[in-house]
Design a protein around this motif. Structure first.
Motif, mmCIF file in Angstrom:
data_model
loop_
_atom_site.group_PDB
_atom_site.id
_atom_site.type_symbol
_atom_site.label_atom_id
_atom_site.label_comp_id
_atom_site.label_asym_id
_atom_site.label_seq_id
_atom_site.Cartn_x
_atom_site.Cartn_y
_atom_site.Cartn_z
ATOM 1 N N THR B 156 0.833 -1.201 0.000
ATOM 2 C CA THR B 156 0.000 0.000 0.000
ATOM 3 C C THR B 156 0.864 1.247 0.000
ATOM 4 O OG1 THR B 156 -0.066 -0.057 2.411
ATOM 5 C CG2 THR B 156 -1.874 -1.121 1.246
ATOM 6 N N PHE B 157 2.190 1.034 -0.117
ATOM 7 C CA PHE B 157 3.113 2.168 -0.018
ATOM 8 C C PHE B 157 3.469 2.768 -1.378
ATOM 9 C CE2 PHE B 157 7.408 3.944 0.057
ATOM 10 C CZ PHE B 157 7.218 4.954 0.990
ATOM 11 N N ARG B 158 3.989 1.917 -2.271
ATOM 12 C CA ARG B 158 4.494 2.467 -3.530
ATOM 13 C C ARG B 158 3.362 2.951 -4.422
ATOM 14 N NH1 ARG B 158 6.580 -1.299 -7.672
ATOM 15 N NH2 ARG B 158 4.733 -0.495 -8.679
ATOM 16 N N ALA B 159 3.608 4.070 -5.077
ATOM 17 C CA ALA B 159 2.591 4.614 -5.968
ATOM 18 C C ALA B 159 2.251 3.588 -7.043
ATOM 19 C CB ALA B 159 3.108 5.903 -6.611
ATOM 20 N N ALA B 160 0.974 3.358 -7.241
ATOM 21 C CA ALA B 160 0.442 2.491 -8.302
ATOM 22 C C ALA B 160 0.792 1.015 -8.156
ATOM 23 C CB ALA B 160 0.843 2.976 -9.686
ATOM 24 N N ALA B 161 1.262 0.604 -6.990
ATOM 25 C CA ALA B 161 1.555 -0.820 -6.777
ATOM 26 C C ALA B 161 0.259 -1.627 -6.836
ATOM 27 C CB ALA B 161 2.248 -1.024 -5.442
ATOM 28 N N ILE B 162 -0.807 -1.042 -6.286
ATOM 29 C CA ILE B 162 -2.087 -1.751 -6.279
ATOM 30 C C ILE B 162 -2.588 -1.944 -7.709
ATOM 31 C CG2 ILE B 162 -4.487 -1.658 -5.463
ATOM 32 C CD1 ILE B 162 -3.435 0.050 -3.100
ATOM 33 N N GLU B 163 -2.492 -0.886 -8.517
ATOM 34 C CA GLU B 163 -2.905 -0.987 -9.915
ATOM 35 C C GLU B 163 -2.099 -2.064 -10.642
ATOM 36 O OE1 GLU B 163 -2.531 1.708 -8.221
ATOM 37 O OE2 GLU B 163 -4.080 3.183 -8.711
ATOM 38 N N GLN B 164 -0.806 -2.117 -10.339
ATOM 39 C CA GLN B 164 0.066 -3.084 -11.006
ATOM 40 C C GLN B 164 -0.365 -4.521 -10.719
ATOM 41 O OE1 GLN B 164 4.229 -2.522 -10.122
ATOM 42 N NE2 GLN B 164 4.850 -4.328 -11.272
ATOM 43 N N VAL B 165 -0.623 -4.798 -9.440
ATOM 44 C CA VAL B 165 -0.983 -6.171 -9.080
ATOM 45 C C VAL B 165 -2.407 -6.485 -9.567
ATOM 46 C CG1 VAL B 165 -1.951 -5.891 -6.760
ATOM 47 C CG2 VAL B 165 -0.550 -7.881 -7.275
ATOM 48 N N GLU B 166 -3.232 -5.447 -9.685
ATOM 49 C CA GLU B 166 -4.589 -5.632 -10.217
ATOM 50 C C GLU B 166 -4.537 -6.127 -11.659
ATOM 51 O OE1 GLU B 166 -6.478 -1.881 -9.359
ATOM 52 O OE2 GLU B 166 -8.390 -2.917 -9.010
ATOM 53 N N ALA B 183 -3.064 2.528 3.160
ATOM 54 C CA ALA B 183 -3.762 1.764 4.193
ATOM 55 C C ALA B 183 -2.786 0.845 4.920
ATOM 56 C CB ALA B 183 -4.873 0.946 3.557
ATOM 57 N N ASP B 184 -3.236 0.304 6.060
ATOM 58 C CA ASP B 184 -2.389 -0.618 6.822
ATOM 59 C C ASP B 184 -2.283 -1.953 6.078
ATOM 60 O OD1 ASP B 184 -1.122 -2.210 8.614
ATOM 61 O OD2 ASP B 184 -2.693 -2.140 10.154
#
Lengths: 441, 319
Positions: B156-166, B183-184
């Motif tokens: 939840t730290f790096r910018a756009a990491a969530i998008e990448q894994v999505e 988020a935590d």
């Protein structure tokens, strides 16, 4: 960074210091150890070989100085050699005075190009330039999003790349967009690629021709092993790099890559990445780094950071207060704030001569603790900050509640504050002499 | 190996042996180019066994990132064993044996472990080693085997990491549990375990943020993620997979040690092996830490993430 290498070299030099004179035999022994230390630090095999033979030639040669002991003399030779290897002065980015500047960032996957693009943008803005971030990585999922988000966070303009565009088209369109938005420095964040991937390397050559950037920087991981020179060499051969950025220097890598890359390609290391924060990018100073490696500290960087963080007026008034033993909790807080502005405490201590040794290991000052202290002091009334003695049980309870901490935390803070008070008093009484032994210089 | 529970399925879906082997060989061609030409030039059959041979061999090992300790150790043994040999060619087989011996022996696969559902795999490592990519490829391999896969977007730290894994989840046909950036991460992991248990998921892959092993606070955060997962499901995570970049030098050992200390690494994944003339660090870490290597990345393609077998790896380097 470099702690391990300087530890190793330290041990070697200690042995040499014990010798009255240098002869071929004990130099040979010492240099064998230096070679091992270099190789363990990921200094390239061939580079290490050259360094050792150079040092040996000079140690056995004419350069005998009366004022130095033989051990010191070897340290000096090694220092000179390291500095020479890394280049002597910091080399800044050169935009050649043109109206539009461009920096192209290239490198392997995961070396930290996108993060560096953001940090570099911030650095250039501080220098009065108007940077424009250009996401050119259309391959890695969400790489474009990443740079766009970084741009938003840092309030830097980003070109609106869409993933179906061709890299060259992106760069050309970005140049127009930058001009329209009044920006003067484009930062091209290219996709990560392996140096032996011919197709992708050719793509970079095309980009270079089409974009004509003033700087092409290779972003490399400080933890890279023996291959660092091959990677750097391949990129340099195809693109004629203007310099390097080494990232992840805040880890415990021994930084052999920093020593090797310059030696092999002749191109300068311009910046180092030293942390997760967007300000954690430093101009690289070879001479300072060489003294750090040899455990001589980096006092200049320390002073520079202090100057950046502490306002001169503030410092004067603080000095006065210290002299009059009138150092309140409020001052304590402000003091802490200035220190935090300078960077992590461990970082700062590491810059002082004689301090970057074993004693710093295990010393981990939690930056979060500072936040706690600040919250506690903020929850005090002005009167309490002036006269800490009036803080008794019920006030402590209120302060703890107000700052979201516990009474123990409040007690801990008061204790460290009174301890510093004691130290200040002692200092005022005994002058500089009582400070000796507390500080390393 | 701990992953033997998947073996049966795995074999059914495996492309033919030659396919994999040749892919491995192409992937490692650079490694081979350097190591092999050197090795073959070194061990010309008519060459005498002398100091210069040993010296060159030592250089070869050091430049492959094997590390000084292992190199010195191995040179000692090779020297000793070479006493009885007459040709350089024979030294070559000694070297090969010594290299294979560096990797922990595969334990006799006894009774297959009971399959717990969900099987939770936490992926950790320093920044930029290829955690998300490895996780994405693993997810795809699992869904291809007919497994139900869930991914926890706990970077939840790096910018756009969530998008990448999505994007990877989408490609793999896996579902995903995510929160907002910032988020935590422990909360994300907790929710994911809960969701995995409720939805009858086979494999839960937890993507964590890259962190330098020297960052105390961040390593504490990682421990917390692990603890939180165990709170919801005792015994989980069943695997802690550490991703190592093959171009890393001696620092990889420090990385592995500190991650192991913090969260008990059970397996390694080594990425970017196609990009390096080295790979000696693979052996160094594996033997120093006595950790098995689950998979190696030898290219960008999906099938370039391969199960690791020491003898096959060494053979691909020599032949």
């Amino acid at each position: 960074m470099f702690e391990n290498l300087s530890d190793r070299l330290d041990a070697v030099f200690k042995k040499l210091k014990g010798h009255g004179t240098l002869n071929e035999k004990n130099i040979e022994d010492g240099l064998k150890q230096v070679r091992m230390a270099l190789l363990e630090a990921d200094v390239n095999y061939k580079v290490a070989k050259t360094v050792i033979s150079d040092i040996k030639a000079r140690a056995l040669g004419q350069e005998v100085m009366q004022s130095l002991t033989p051990g010191q003399q070897v340290i000096k030779i090694v220092y000179d050699e390291f500095t020479r290897m890394m280049g002597s002065e910091h080399q800044d980015l050169d935009f050649g005075g043109g109206a539009m500047g461009g920096v192209m960032l290239v490198g392997l996957q995961g070396s930290g190009k996108t993060t560096t693009a953001g940090k570099l943008g911030l650095y250039l803005r501080k220098q009065g330039r108007k940077p424009f971030l250009v996401p050119v990585d259309v391959y890695r999922p969400a790489a474009i999003d990443q740079l766009k988000k970084i741009g938003t966070q840092l309030d830097l303009p980003v070109f609106d790349t869409s993933p179906d565009m061709k890299p060259l088209k992106i760069c050309q369109d970005a140049q127009l967009a930058a001009r329209e938005q009044g920006c003067d420095t484009l930062l091209y964040d290219t996709a990560g690629r392996l140096h032996m991937d011919d197709t992708l390397m050719a793509e970079l050559e095309t980009l270079k021709k089409g974009v004509n950037p003033s700087e092409i920087l290779l972003v490399a991981d400080a933890m890279t092993g023996q291959d660092a020179v091959n990677i750097a060499g391949s990129f340099d051969k195809r693109l004629d790099l203007t310099g390097f950025v080494l990232t992840k220097m805040d880890g415990d890598a021994r930084g052999g890559a920093a020593l090797s890359i310059k030696a092999v390609t002749g191109k300068p290391l311009k910046f180092i990445g030293v942390g997760e924060k967007s300000t954690a990018l430093e101009a690289f100073h070879p001479d300072r780094m060489a003294s750090k490696i040899l455990g001589m500290g980096d006092t200049i960087s320390f002073i520079e950071r202090a100057q950046e963080a502490v306002d001169e007026k503030e410092a004067k008034s603080l000095e006065k207060k210290l002299r009059q033993n009138a150092f309140t909790l409020e001052d304590f807080k402000n003091q802490m704030k200035s220190v935090r502005k300078m960077g992590s405490v461990k970082d700062l201590l590491g810059m002082l001569p004689g301090m970057n040794k074993k004693q710093l290991k295990g010393l981990d000052i939690n930056d979060k603790e500072f936040g706690k202290i600040e919250a506690i002091i903020n929850s005090m009334t002005m009167e309490e900050r002036e006269k800490y003695a009036i803080i008794k049980a019920s006030r402590k309870k209120r302060i703890a509640l107000g700052s979201g901490t516990s009474v123990q935390d409040v007690n801990k803070l008061l204790k460290s504050y009174t301890q510093s008070m004691k130290m200040i008093k002692k200092f005022n009484k005994g002058g500089m002499r009582s400070l000796k032994g507390m500080l390393p210089f | 190996m701990a992953f033997s529970i998947f073996k049966k399925k795995d074999q059914e879906n495996k492309p033919s042996e030659t396919g994999i082997f040749s892919r491995l060989k192409t992937g490692l061609s650079k490694t081979r180019d350097v190591l092999n030409t050197d090795i073959n030039a070194l061990f010309k059959s008519n060459r005498k066994i002398d100091d210069s041979l040993f010296e060159e061999l030592e250089e070869l090992l050091i430049t492959s990132d094997m590390g000084m300790d292992i190199t010195m150790d191995m040179m000692d043994r090779i020297r000793k064993r070479s006493g009885r040999l007459s040709t350089a060619d024979q030294v070559k087989s000694v070297l090969k044996e010594e290299l294979i011996a560096l990797f922990p022996q595969k334990p006799e696969s006894a009774a297959p472990p009971v399959l717990t559902r969900p099987h939770v795999i936490m992926v950790v490592g320093v920044n930029g080693t290829g955690k998300t990519t490895t996780l994405g490829k693993l997810a795809t391999q699992f869904t291809r085997q007919g497994k139900k896969v869930l991914i926890a977007a706990a970077d939840t730290f790096r910018a756009a990491a969530i998008e990448q894994v999505e994007i990877w989840a989408d490609r793999a046909g896996a579902s995903i549990v995510k929160h907002k950036q910032g988020a935590d991460p422990a909360a994300v992991a907790y929710d994911a375990v809960e969701a995995a248990m409720a939805r009858g998921i086979d494999i839960l892959l937890i993507d964590t943020a890259g962190r330098l092993h020297t960052q105390k606070n961040l390593m504490e955060e990682l421990k917390k993620i692990k603890r939180t997962v165990a709170k919801k499901m005792p015994q989980a995570p069943h695997e802690v997979l550490m991703v190592l970049d093959a171009t890393t030098g001696q620092n990889a050992i420090s990385q592995a040690k500190m991650f192991h200390e913090a969260v008990g690494v059970t397996q390694l994944a080594v990425t970017k092996l196609d990009g390096t003339a080295k790979g000696g660090i693979v052996a160094a870490v594996s033997s120093t830490m006595d950790l098995p290597i689950r998979c190696i990345g030898v290219g960008e393609g999906l099938d370039d993430l391969q199960a690791f077998e020491a003898d096959r790896f060494i053979n691909a380097l020599f032949d």
